[in-house]
Design an enzyme around this catalytic site. Structure first.
Site, PDB file in Angstrom:
ATOM      1  N   LYS A   1     -10.231   6.063   6.379  1.00 24.20           N
ATOM      2  CA  LYS A   1      -9.255   6.960   5.563  1.00 24.20           C
ATOM      3  C   LYS A   1      -9.205   6.185   4.185  1.00 24.20           C
ATOM      4  CE  LYS A   1      -5.073   7.188   6.700  1.00 24.20           C
ATOM      5  NZ  LYS A   1      -3.493   7.298   6.838  1.00 24.20           N
TER       6      LYS A   1
ATOM      7  N   HIS B   1      -5.216   2.062   0.437  1.00 24.84           N
ATOM      8  CA  HIS B   1      -4.766   2.855  -0.410  1.00 24.84           C
ATOM      9  C   HIS B   1      -4.405   2.171  -1.991  1.00 24.84           C
ATOM     10  CE1 HIS B   1      -3.406   3.964   3.437  1.00 24.84           C
ATOM     11  NE2 HIS B   1      -2.898   4.924   3.072  1.00 24.84           N
TER      12      HIS B   1
ATOM     13  N   GLU C   1       0.697  -1.273  -0.051  1.00 26.18           N
ATOM     14  CA  GLU C   1       0.087  -0.132   0.064  1.00 26.18           C
ATOM     15  C   GLU C   1       0.655   1.400   0.170  1.00 26.18           C
ATOM     16  OE1 GLU C   1      -3.712   0.114   1.958  1.00 26.18           O
ATOM     17  OE2 GLU C   1      -4.082  -1.784   1.974  1.00 26.18           O
TER      18      GLU C   1
HETATM   19  O1  LIG Z   1      -2.640   7.253   4.711  1.00 26.80           O
HETATM   20  C1  LIG Z   1      -2.196   8.223   4.501  1.00 26.80           C
HETATM   21  C2  LIG Z   1      -2.383   9.215   3.338  1.00 26.80           C
HETATM   22  C3  LIG Z   1      -1.280   9.528   2.393  1.00 26.80           C
HETATM   23  O2  LIG Z   1      -1.035   8.318   1.736  1.00 26.80           O
HETATM   24  C4  LIG Z   1      -1.580  10.556   1.633  1.00 26.80           C
HETATM   25  O3  LIG Z   1      -1.846  10.356   0.184  1.00 26.80           O
HETATM   26  O4  LIG Z   1      -1.527  11.919   1.912  1.00 26.80           O
HETATM   27  C5  LIG Z   1       0.004   9.797   3.192  1.00 26.80           C
HETATM   28  C6  LIG Z   1       0.350   8.791   4.290  1.00 26.80           C
HETATM   29  O5  LIG Z   1       1.372   9.016   4.812  1.00 26.80           O
HETATM   30  C7  LIG Z   1      -0.745   8.464   4.991  1.00 26.80           C
HETATM   31  O6  LIG Z   1      -0.350   7.466   5.831  1.00 26.80           O
END
Ligand SMILES: O=C1C[C@@](O)(C(=O)O)C[C@@H](O)[C@@H]1O
Length: 252
Positions: A169, A142, A85
């Site tokens: 998220k 992600h 991810e």
């Molecule tokens: O999950 C996320 C979001 C993220 O991937 C971003 O796109 O800003 C940045 C990562 O550090 C964080 O853990």
């Protein structure tokens, strides 16, 4: 929608909260970044421990977390991002669970990022353990290659809430402009019924608008870079702060 309050920061209320990700490798580099963050316009810090050289040394994350808290007392989110991810450190599922268990037991922090695609029983156990220690859980997902369909994004955000996340998220990669619209549309639709605050973003330059204007669509936090980015499309934290204040619908 429920607010999630960590220290004096209420996520899910007012303008989106600003999170600075820290991706230093050495202990000193990480401490130095934390000390700079004291002066920055940000609400929370994310420590991306997959970048930390000693992450797999027993007790190293917990021990450094105590020093980091002395350096900067802003609410701390700990994240180990797996390689599938977008993370940088190789670690199997069992290692992830062990690492997270030891962090929950001994580290000093307020929020933990757990990837929703980890095995169900592991996710359930880690959420329970975190909650027992009063640590809030962000379930995350992600996709660095593409933007899934709107229904899939909504389904994932819904499953995160059903699994017991305090915050849901998702970060996805757009391949064209319509993908950015898809992410914003999914965020808006889900935010109409979600009980948990959402953090969503479309990555890269194409998706940057989602990090700046997320409040309008229902995203409650945004990652802003202090020097190094942890994902493509993060704006410098100063710019993020100015634009979020300019666009906010919740001026104080
Ligand atoms: O999950 C996320 C979001 C993220 O991937 C971003 O796109 O800003 C940045 C990562 O550090 C964080 O853990």
């Amino acid at each position: 929608m429920k607010e999630v309050v960590v220290k004096d920061v209420a996520i899910g209320k007012g303008r989106p909260k600003i999170i600075i990700p820290v991706v230093g490798k050495s202990e000193q580099e990480i401490i130095d970044t934390f000390s700079k963050i004291n002066q920055e316009p940000c609400d929370l810090i994310e420590w991306r421990i997959d970048h930390f050289d000693d992450v797999l040394e027993e007790g190293a994350v917990a021990s450094l977390s105590h020093k980091l808290k002395e350096t900067c007392s802003k609410p701390l989110l700990i994240t180990f991002r797996t390689q599938h991810e977008g993370g940088v450190c190789q670690l199997g599922d069992e290692g992830y669970q062990k690492l997270y268990q030891s962090i929950i037991d001994d580290a000093d922090f307020e929020l933990l990022d757990i990837e929703m695609m980890m095995p169900d029983d592991m996710v359930t156990t880690l959420i329970e353990q975190a909650h027992q220690k009063n640590i809030k859980v962000i379930l995350s997902n992600h996709d660095f290659d593409k933007t899934p369909e709107k229904a899939t994004i909504i389904e994932r955000l819904t499953i995160m809430e059903e699994k017991g996340a305090d915050i849901a998220k998702i970060a996805v990669m757009p391949n064209d402009k319509s993908d950015v619209v898809t992410l914003l549309n999914a965020t808006f639709e889900r935010s109409q019924v979600a009980e948990t605050p959402l953090i969503t973003m479309s990555m890269g330059q194409l998706g940057m608008v989602s990090r700046l204007a997320g409040e309008l669509f229902g995203s409650q936090a945004s990652f802003g870079a202090l020097g190094q980015v942890s994902a493509p499309g993060q704006a410098p934290v100063e710019d993020l702060h100015n634009v979020l204040n300019l666009l906010t619908l919740n001026a104080e």
